[in-house]
Design a protein around this motif. Structure first.
Motif, mmCIF file in Angstrom:
data_model
loop_
_atom_site.group_PDB
_atom_site.id
_atom_site.type_symbol
_atom_site.label_atom_id
_atom_site.label_comp_id
_atom_site.label_asym_id
_atom_site.label_seq_id
_atom_site.Cartn_x
_atom_site.Cartn_y
_atom_site.Cartn_z
ATOM 1 N N PHE A 113 0.831 -1.202 0.000
ATOM 2 C CA PHE A 113 0.000 0.000 0.000
ATOM 3 C C PHE A 113 0.868 1.256 0.000
ATOM 4 O O PHE A 113 0.657 2.177 -0.794
ATOM 5 C CB PHE A 113 -0.950 -0.001 1.197
ATOM 6 N N TYR B 209 -12.639 -4.519 -1.191
ATOM 7 C CA TYR B 209 -12.482 -3.086 -1.374
ATOM 8 C C TYR B 209 -11.474 -2.818 -2.482
ATOM 9 O O TYR B 209 -10.407 -3.427 -2.515
ATOM 10 C CB TYR B 209 -11.949 -2.424 -0.096
ATOM 11 N N GLU C 232 -6.332 -4.000 -4.426
ATOM 12 C CA GLU C 232 -7.556 -4.536 -3.828
ATOM 13 C C GLU C 232 -7.242 -5.165 -2.479
ATOM 14 O O GLU C 232 -6.180 -5.760 -2.296
ATOM 15 C CB GLU C 232 -8.146 -5.598 -4.767
ATOM 16 N N VAL D 6 -8.723 -0.243 -3.922
ATOM 17 C CA VAL D 6 -7.835 0.748 -3.333
ATOM 18 C C VAL D 6 -7.594 1.832 -4.369
ATOM 19 O O VAL D 6 -7.092 1.542 -5.465
ATOM 20 C CB VAL D 6 -6.500 0.123 -2.881
ATOM 21 N N ILE E 118 -5.411 3.708 6.831
ATOM 22 C CA ILE E 118 -5.799 3.909 5.430
ATOM 23 C C ILE E 118 -7.155 4.591 5.477
ATOM 24 O O ILE E 118 -8.124 4.018 5.994
ATOM 25 C CB ILE E 118 -5.879 2.583 4.648
ATOM 26 N N ARG F 97 -9.574 6.355 0.331
ATOM 27 C CA ARG F 97 -8.743 5.478 -0.489
ATOM 28 C C ARG F 97 -9.406 4.132 -0.776
ATOM 29 O O ARG F 97 -8.924 3.370 -1.609
ATOM 30 C CB ARG F 97 -7.409 5.215 0.209
ATOM 31 N N LEU F 98 -10.486 3.817 -0.065
ATOM 32 C CA LEU F 98 -11.120 2.501 -0.186
ATOM 33 C C LEU F 98 -12.550 2.626 -0.689
ATOM 34 O O LEU F 98 -13.309 3.467 -0.196
ATOM 35 C CB LEU F 98 -11.114 1.779 1.166
#
Length: 185
Positions: free
Chosen positions: A131, A180, A138, A182, A159, A163-164
């Motif tokens: 990340f 989710y 994902e 990203v 996070i 961002r999700l």
């Protein structure tokens, strides 16, 4: 180019391993010992894992004494293990030990993956490093009906919700499956 997916199981209270780095709690959940194909990334051509996950898998299934068991989970997929130590390799397993920053090693992993997805199995800190490098596409989480109280956290960093993006949420047996996407910073 394939996607990079962190796909893992977690306890209801957000731990992917207990305080002894064990996943035995997961296999005690109905469906946890032989997960449904709906709980695994289908298009993954390469597996990436950290040394703690790798060592636990070796020990749990006694893979060094029974190297054929490696195939039960990993199949023929090449596996990259991030480590700073010398680790044993099961006979016949396609394993590449790497160290350093994810961004430095990523071109090598992508070259092996080709157009296939890259499955970051664990741990959570390694997924967080993907990340941080802007390389995680994902996050797929199968939430088990158990709490551990302590252990290795799902993702040990913040996070933000910006961002999700939730792509799907559904029940798969005893698990709640959340996926989710990203987004970019």
């Amino acid at each position: 180019m394939g996607r990079i997916i962190f796909d893992t199981a977690t306890s209801l209270d957000g731990f992917i391993a207990d305080s002894a780095n064990s996943l035995a709690w997961l296999f005690a959940v109905e469906g946890g010992e032989a997960p449904s194909d709906d709980l695994l990334p289908g298009g993954a051509g390469v597996v990436v894992e950290g040394s703690t996950t790798y060592e636990w898998v070796l020990a749990e299934s006694d893979i060094l004494a029974h190297p054929e068991r490696w195939q039960e989970f990993h199949g023929d997929r090449p596996t990259f293990v991030f480590t700073t130590r010398d680790l044993p390799r099961p006979h016949g397993a396609d394993i590449t030990f790497v160290s350093g920053a994810v961004g430095t090693v990523l071109p090598r992993i992508r070259a092996v993956a080709g157009d296939r997805d890259i499955w970051v199995v664990g741990g959570g800190d390694l997924a967080g490093q993907f990340f941080d490098a802007g390389a995680l596409d994902e996050i797929a989480v199968s939430i088990a009906p158990v709490t551990l109280g302590a252990g290795a956290p799902l993702l040990p960093r913040r996070i933000g919700s910006d961002r999700l993006r939730l792509q799907s949420a559904r029940a798969v047996g005893q698990f709640a499956r959340l996926v989710y996407g990203v987004g970019a910073a």
